[in-house]
Scaffold this active site. Structure first.
Site, mmCIF file in Angstrom:
data_model
loop_
_atom_site.group_PDB
_atom_site.id
_atom_site.type_symbol
_atom_site.label_atom_id
_atom_site.label_comp_id
_atom_site.label_asym_id
_atom_site.label_seq_id
_atom_site.Cartn_x
_atom_site.Cartn_y
_atom_site.Cartn_z
ATOM 1 C CE LYS A 80 34.149 50.754 37.506
ATOM 2 N NZ LYS A 80 34.287 50.158 38.860
ATOM 3 C CB SER A 99 35.352 46.526 38.353
ATOM 4 O OG SER A 99 34.891 47.574 39.193
ATOM 5 C CB SER A 150 36.193 48.035 41.997
ATOM 6 O OG SER A 150 35.756 46.720 41.781
#
Lengths: 477, 477
Positions: A79, A154, A178
């Site tokens: 990420k 997210s 997330s």
């Protein structure tokens, strides 16, 4: 050679193929890099082509010498909230669009040390603030199951990349859901570890008391493999737990699984049905189900948005245009430099949270908001501790609905409600995972398992059992 | 000062703790390095970095707390103080608001009439320093040097119990001596190791406190005294003209000897303090307290009493000697080497201090070893050399070094005490100055001094003066 490169192979399967020399690390890397290059879902912000190929060549050389590192030659994605030495780390923000960190995050370094290869950096909500991946400066990500729909957020890029077969596994971060929510929306497995289990060093902070790195993968077994190389005490993170190496605890054959009544009210019918089926299956496997109550659940969302925004508002103060990151052109004064750099560099959702947090920490509001939210947080945590006196695990839906359409939640507060099932465990610092447990039409549905602090092994063992009995996690778009 | 006004002064002294590395990072704290050469990722607030508390600062704060008999918090925490300024990289300073490590305590200071006065302390807390803005060096720009960012500070806050500028300066001096005794600060004011903010107000005796102003960043005892004196006079002028003192932050301009309102920096209506989620609460255990008690050196107040009671020194002398721990240590070594504490005190306060002043030598670098000065004092006491020769010899030792006894031997400095030899010289001197002999006999006995001088000249200062006096009187009788 009988082995054929398949985009949806698990890490475990790829590891066996590498060991048996059915495939080389270089071939694997090339295979995924090519798939990423053809990706139309916008899962990645940055591709590490050359670096990945160089790492793969080294891995092959090591495999030829019978190298034994556990993740040797396995390609993964990070990420874009984790700092990567020499590769830009943007947090999906214009503010850091050109920022190149001079160091690796602990998670990145740990996985690298275990032999993993970095394919690239995945898309996300800006500074991890969002539940739909729509707040990214680099554009929204499409859900692999339905391009009109969001992948969740997210860690949307990470979950979508694993679901679309662009990477066998990826790192994510979870502040209020997330990892778990996008995993559920994309039909893959995701684990948020106990707060403190995985070092936050090098994880660009959103809300320090909640942020936690964790894996997204195609199976619970792969989550376990990833976690082993993500976790560990790190003296560079003062909130890192000292003894996290929990060996397999020998999970009791029959577990008592708590079903919190509060989580079932007004639930989407398809999700309710999938959860009911999952609970029934677990009962058939010899586990007991028990209704429990978590009385302060309704306060979780407001408490979370006060605390996380407060922390975010000061965590993001360092982006001031002075030392790195976006800097307004030709500032007329210091205040002009600050206000324009930040106005131009941050997106709307980030600004909203900075303003909210600034407000709740202000003199006169601190007691009414921040202090009260902290008290609620303690009550929510106590709810869980009380529940775990009677049950071994808690089973809940991961999300209130399946993946929604892009642009559907324009009102911030309806968007915030997407995290209703994941936020409570975040506030309590508990480990929780999401695994696929059915479908709502063509869209995957996930269930969430929450365990006591540091009971990741118990969670993973039950999820592994569930995945031996079901094939939801094997479905592909 | 005007008799109708009473001034009320409270000081906040920032003591730079003498650690090798910074309070929350591993970067060095040495003074004078090239700009930004001592700023690591934590100090420049890169994305993803985290603070880790330096254990040494807690030890030092505990030592201070015990020395002033304050309450040491068993558990304290760090807060974020939020404001924007270019030399504050994170956009917040890590400090302690509600839970300082030390509360209460007191410091005894001398007063003008030689008595002692007890000044209560409010608190002492730990915090990090900011960097430096260099406004002058760059045309149209401000340079930022972050070497000082993250330097550990102990901020010591007094109650508003100081009543005169001189008393404020004495409090600062006493604190300066104390932290040097504790070895928690190098005490180098010229390098900013101790900086003082003075809160000043005036009132009619018996009235409530008046509105106060704060003079920032005073880095010498003299400037503190002058700035406070100026500010009191300014406030008296304002009130006597019927106007009101505005609460404001001031800077002292030493060149013009005046205070001026400060602009811009570090001014905010609301610092939005809240507990720093990146740091755990600090626990001070009984073992840490015990360790600090064992490490506690003899403090100036105790030392002073011992000098008076055991060594028989006058109170003023004792106070003078203990003000600087290096002076006290040197004195004690000389006293021990010679066995002559009073002579040692006289010499350290006299010849040694004069030589230090002349060469600008601090007490830690006195070139004459204590053992040599001790030997010199013994040679005076046993009449091997005269006091006059001793001064010459001391100069020699200061400039060139060497061994007292061999210098006396080699240079023939031994005092002439042989009565026959001296009597011969005396006879010769009297014979050469018949006119003066007549004057003496006529009653002008002051001429004796002239004869002593002549004898000394003849013997190149080696004659025992007491003996010479006696011989002259006898010869002239």
């Amino acid at each position: 050679m009988s082995f054929e490169l398949a985009p949806f192979a698990t890490l475990t399967a790829l590891r066996e193929a590498l060991c048996a020399k059915h495939v080389s690390a270089a071939e694997l890397a090339r295979f995924y890099l090519r798939r990423i290059a053809a990706d139309e879902a916008n899962c990645f912000i940055t591709l590490c082509e050359e670096q990945a190929q160089a790492q793969a060549r080294q891995a092959d050389a090591e495999i030829a010498r019978n190298g034994q590192r556990d993740l040797l030659g396995l390609p993964i994605a990070h990420k874009d909230v984790f700092c990567t030495n020499g590769v830009r780390t943007t947090c999906a923000s214009k503010m850091l669009a050109n920022f190149v960190a001079p160091y690796d995050a602990a998670v990145v370094a740990n996985l690298k040390a275990a032999g993993a290869i970095t394919l690239g950096k995945t898309n996300m909500d800006e500074f991890a603030m969002g539940s739909s991946n729509e707040t990214s400066h680099f554009g929204a990500v499409a859900n692999p199951w339905d391009a009109k729909r969001v992948p969740g957020g997210s860690s949307g890029g990470a979950a979508a990349a694993v679901a679309a077969g662009l990477a066998p596994a990826a790192t994510g971060t979870d502040t209020g859901g997330s990892i778990r929510q996008p995993a559920a929306f994309c039909g893959v497995s995701g684990l948020k570890p106990t707060y403190g289990r995985v070092s936050r060093f090098g994880l660009v902070a959103f809300a320090s008391s909640l942020d936690q790195g964790g894996p997204i993968a195609r199976s619970a077994a792969d989550l376990r493999l990833m976690l082993r190389y993500m976790e560990g005490h790190d003296r560079r993170d003062s909130t890192s737990a000292c003894a996290v190496a929990t060996p397999a605890e020998g999970v009791p054959e029959a577990l008592t699984i708590g079903i919190p009544t509060q989580y079932w009210a007004n639930l989407n019918a398809d999700i309710a049905a999938a959860l009911e089926a999952a609970a029934t299956l677990l009962e058939r496997l010899g586990h007991r189900r028990q209704e429990i109550t978590l009385p302060h659940t309704e306060f979780a969302i407001p408490a979370y948005y006060v605390i996380s925004a407060a922390e975010a508002s000061t965590n993001l103060s360092r982006y001031d245009g002075v030392r790195y990151g976006h800097r307004a052109a030709e500032p007329a004064s210091l205040d002009d430099l600050y206000s324009r750099s930040r106005s131009e560099g941050f997106g709307a959702e980030v600004k909203r949270r900075i303003l909210t947090g600034t407000y709740t920490l202000s003199v006169g509001y601190y007691e009414a908001y921040y202090k009260k939210a902290q008290r609620l947080r303690r009550l929510i945590r106590q709810d869980f501790l009380d529940a775990f006196q009677n049950v071994d695990l808690i089973l809940t839906p991961a999300t209130p609905t399946p993946a929604f359409e892009r642009g559907q939640h324009r009102e911030p507060t309806t968007m915030y409600k997407q995290d209703v099932f994941t936020i409570p465990a975040s506030l309590a610092g508990l480990p929780a995972l999401a695994v696929p447990c059915g479908f709502a039409g063509h869209l995957p549905v996930g269930m969430q398992l929450i365990g006591p602090h540091f009971a990741e092994d118990r969670l993973l063992t039950l999820a592994e059992t569930f995945q031996r009995e079901t094939d939801w996690h094997l479905r592909t778009p | 000062m005007d008799q109708h006004w009473e001034s009320v002064i409270g000081l906040e002294v920032h003591v730079q703790l003498k650690t090798r590395s910074k309070i929350f990072s591993g970067a060095a704290t040495d003074f004078g390095a090239a700009p930004n050469a001592q700023a690591c990722g934590v100090d420049i607030a890169l994305p993803g970095v985290l603070p880790v508390l330096n254990a040494a600062v807690v030890r030092m704060a505990v030592l201070f707390g015990l020395a002033v008999q304050g309450r040491i918090a068993k558990r304290c925490r760090f807060d974020r103080k939020n404001y924007f300024y270019p030399d504050l990289p994170k956009g917040y300073q890590i400090s302690q608001l509600d839970e300082p490590i030390v509360s209460g305590g007191h410091l005894d200071i001398g007063t003008e009439d030689g008595a002692r006065r007890r000044i209560d302390l409010t608190r002492a807390h730990l915090e990090e320093d900011a960097g430096k803005s260099l406004h002058e060096a760059y045309e149209g720009y401000t340079g930022i040097d972050l070497n000082r960012a993250g330097t550990p500070l102990l901020e010591i806050v007094s109650e508003p119990q100081l009543r005169t500028p001189a008393e404020a300066a004495r409090y600062f001096r006493t604190l300066h001596a104390l932290v040097r005794y504790l070895d928690i600060c190098d005490g180098d004011l010229s390098q900013g190791s101790m900086r003082c903010d003075a809160n000043v107000s005036i009132r009619r005796p018996g009235d409530e406190f008046g509105e106060r102003t704060e003079i920032k960043n005073l880095n010498s005892f003299r400037f503190l005294e002058k700035a406070v004196r100026f500010e009191i006079a300014r406030q008296i002028d304002i009130l006597e003209a019927g106007a009101r003192v505005e609460r404001e932050t001031l800077l002292y301009d030493a060149e013009r000897d005046e205070t001026r309102p400060m602009r811009g920096k570090e001014l905010s209506d609301d610092y939005r303090y809240f507990p720093d989620p990146d740091l755990l609460p600090v626990e001070v255990t009984e073992a840490m307290l015990e360790e600090a008690r064992c490490a506690m050196p003899e403090l100036p107040a105790t030392k002073r009493r011992r000098y008076a009671d055991e060594l028989g020194l006058a109170d003023y002398d004792a106070g003078w000697l203990v003000a600087d721990p290096d002076v006290a240590a040197y004195f004690e070594d000389v006293a021990a080497a010679s066995g002559l504490p009073k002579a040692a005190a006289n010499w350290v306060m006299g010849e040694v201090a004069a030589a230090q002043r002349q060469d600008g030598t601090d007490a830690a670098h006195i070139p004459v070893p204590a053992a040599q000065l001790g030997r010199l004092l013994q040679r005076i006491a046993d009449q091997t050399i005269s006091g006059k020769i001793a001064k010459t010899l001391f100069e020699l030792l200061w400039k060139e070094g060497g061994d007292v006894d061999s210098l006396i031997e080699r240079r023939g400095l031994k005092q002439m005490s042989d009565a026959d030899e001296l009597a011969a010289v005396v006879a010769q001197v009297l014979a050469s100055h018949p006119a003066q002999v007549d004057q003496y006999r006529a009653g002008r006995t002051k001429v004796l001094g002239f004869f002593v001088g002549q004898v000394m000249k003849e013997t190149r200062g080696k004659a025992n003066p007491r003996q010479v006096n006696q011989l002259l009187r006898d010869a002239l009788a």
